[in-house]
Design a protein around this motif. Structure first.
Motif, PDB file in Angstrom:
ATOM      1  N   UNK A 153       0.814  -1.215   0.000  1.00 57.39           N
ATOM      2  CA  UNK A 153       0.000   0.000   0.000  1.00 57.39           C
ATOM      3  C   UNK A 153       0.851   1.269   0.000  1.00 57.39           C
ATOM      4  N   UNK A 154       2.001   1.216   0.645  1.00 57.89           N
ATOM      5  CA  UNK A 154       2.833   2.413   0.755  1.00 57.89           C
ATOM      6  C   UNK A 154       3.506   2.764  -0.563  1.00 57.89           C
ATOM      7  N   UNK A 170      18.968  11.666   2.122  1.00 56.92           N
ATOM      8  CA  UNK A 170      17.786  11.171   2.837  1.00 56.92           C
ATOM      9  C   UNK A 170      17.766  11.708   4.264  1.00 56.92           C
ATOM     10  N   UNK A 171      16.733  12.475   4.623  1.00 59.65           N
ATOM     11  CA  UNK A 171      16.715  13.118   5.943  1.00 59.65           C
ATOM     12  C   UNK A 171      16.526  12.151   7.106  1.00 59.65           C
ATOM     13  N   UNK A 172      16.040  10.924   6.822  1.00 53.00           N
ATOM     14  CA  UNK A 172      15.802   9.964   7.909  1.00 53.00           C
ATOM     15  C   UNK A 172      16.673   8.721   7.768  1.00 53.00           C
ATOM     16  N   UNK A 173      17.633   8.779   6.844  1.00 51.92           N
ATOM     17  CA  UNK A 173      18.566   7.669   6.606  1.00 51.92           C
ATOM     18  C   UNK A 173      17.838   6.359   6.288  1.00 51.92           C
ATOM     19  N   UNK A 174      16.800   6.477   5.460  1.00 54.86           N
ATOM     20  CA  UNK A 174      16.052   5.286   5.050  1.00 54.86           C
ATOM     21  C   UNK A 174      16.717   4.565   3.884  1.00 54.86           C
ATOM     22  N   UNK A 175      17.629   5.257   3.195  1.00 54.15           N
ATOM     23  CA  UNK A 175      18.304   4.657   2.038  1.00 54.15           C
ATOM     24  C   UNK A 175      19.696   4.212   2.440  1.00 54.15           C
ATOM     25  N   UNK A 222      10.808   3.337   7.857  1.00 52.56           N
ATOM     26  CA  UNK A 222      11.129   4.690   8.327  1.00 52.56           C
ATOM     27  C   UNK A 222      11.023   5.737   7.215  1.00 52.56           C
ATOM     28  N   UNK A 223      10.850   5.305   5.968  1.00 54.99           N
ATOM     29  CA  UNK A 223      10.715   6.239   4.853  1.00 54.99           C
ATOM     30  C   UNK A 223       9.507   7.139   5.065  1.00 54.99           C
ATOM     31  N   UNK A 224       9.683   8.435   4.895  1.00 54.50           N
ATOM     32  CA  UNK A 224       8.600   9.411   5.102  1.00 54.50           C
ATOM     33  C   UNK A 224       7.939   9.844   3.797  1.00 54.50           C
ATOM     34  N   UNK A 225       8.368   9.262   2.677  1.00 54.38           N
ATOM     35  CA  UNK A 225       7.791   9.542   1.359  1.00 54.38           C
ATOM     36  C   UNK A 225       8.017  10.981   0.915  1.00 54.38           C
TER      37      UNK A 225
END
Length: 298
Positions: free
Chosen positions: A44-45, A65-70, A83-86
């Motif tokens: 869904x995301x 990446x501001x949240x270090x999701x990558x 943790x990805x904020x899209x």
């Protein structure tokens, strides 16, 4: 304002219902079919697809990446969707256009603006709009809102559905549909679960309900090698269709159109080395349906 999670709007389709159509692809699906041609539809995301062939390995996406999701693992880029904020900063900042985002939030009004561009084609060809996916009924409230708006504009509506939803949701959505393209994966419940992850029992109940309600139904069978393509399978599908009251079925020979998408998602593809089927490969399979009085076509 309600929003739906949409990953594609495809114009000028002639394979998803009568006439020239616009197909709206919804994200999210309760089934996880191993051969799925749209694997990006299953979650869904929003998802970030990475094209390894284009990547310069500059790691701009990782750094920005501001949240270090990558993360970078050797020569591979991966995204932690927990943790990805899209925010899509990675997509927008990639100098090689290696990354793409699948799954935008769209309003009914945004979709209608695209759909209405081709109203003349619908009227001339007897076409309209088809909801696909994924499974549009997973976003039932938004699907109903969109279908209502389409009916207000006198547009023919169709859906391509797995049918794996509660009877209440199913009944609420089909109220606004002119045609239901109903996927049939396997006649055997255990084998259905093995490759899709879910039972076929609620699916068949919903199909029978739709047929009994007088809705126009077209069962569609993806014919998958070494899964549901034997002559015995054909005989059992005939029995299944007879039990629910279906008189016709569209056979969809297995293809490899979605193979590259698994690589872009960083996923293994179970059917990678499996040869595609052609209509001529399934003449004997088709004949069993025809001999039993069921209109089977490609």
């Amino acid at each position: 304002m309600n929003f739906g999670r949409i990953f594609n709007i495809q114009k000028f389709s002639i394979n998803d219902g009568p006439g020239i159509r616009t197909v709206v692809f919804f994200k999210g699906c309760p089934l996880k079919c191993a051969w799925c041609a749209n694997p990006e539809s299953q979650e869904m995301k929003m998802q970030i697809l990475w094209d390894e062939k284009k990547c310069r390995h500059c790691l701009t996406c990782v750094k920005n990446c501001p949240v270090q999701a990558i993360k970078n693992f050797g020569e591979k880029i991966s995204v932690d969707y927990k943790i990805c904020t899209e925010c899509k900063i990675c997509v927008e900042s990639c100098p090689a256009r290696t990354l793409t985002a699948e799954g935008e939030k769209k309003s009914v009004e945004e979709i209608l603006r695209v759909v209405m561009q081709d109203i003349d084609f619908y009227e001339e060809s007897g076409g309209g709009v088809t909801l696909s996916g994924g499974e549009a009924m997973m976003q039932a409230d938004f699907a109903v809102e969109l279908l209502r708006a389409l009916k207000e504009k006198k547009i023919h509506t169709a859906i391509e559905t797995t049918g794996f939803v509660s009877p209440e949701i199913f009944a609420r959505v089909i109220k606004y549909l002119d045609l239901i393209l109903f996927d049939v994966k396997h006649w055997d419940e255990n084998l259905h679960k093995k490759k899709t992850g879910v039972s076929n029992v609620p699916i068949l109940k919903n199909m029978k309900f739709a047929i009994d309600s007088g809705k126009e139904i077209l069962p569609r069978l993806p014919v998958i090698p070494d899964y549901n393509n034997s002559l015995d399978d054909a005989k059992n599908f005939v029995k299944l269709l007879s039990e629910v009251g279906a008189k016709k079925i569209q056979l969809l020979p297995f293809h490899q159109f979605g193979e590259n998408k698994y690589k872009l998602l960083g996923r293994n593809y179970e059917f990678e080395s499996v040869k595609a089927l052609r209509a001529e490969d399934l003449q004997g399979f088709q004949k069993i349906f025809l001999d039993s009085g069921i209109d089977a076509f490609f």
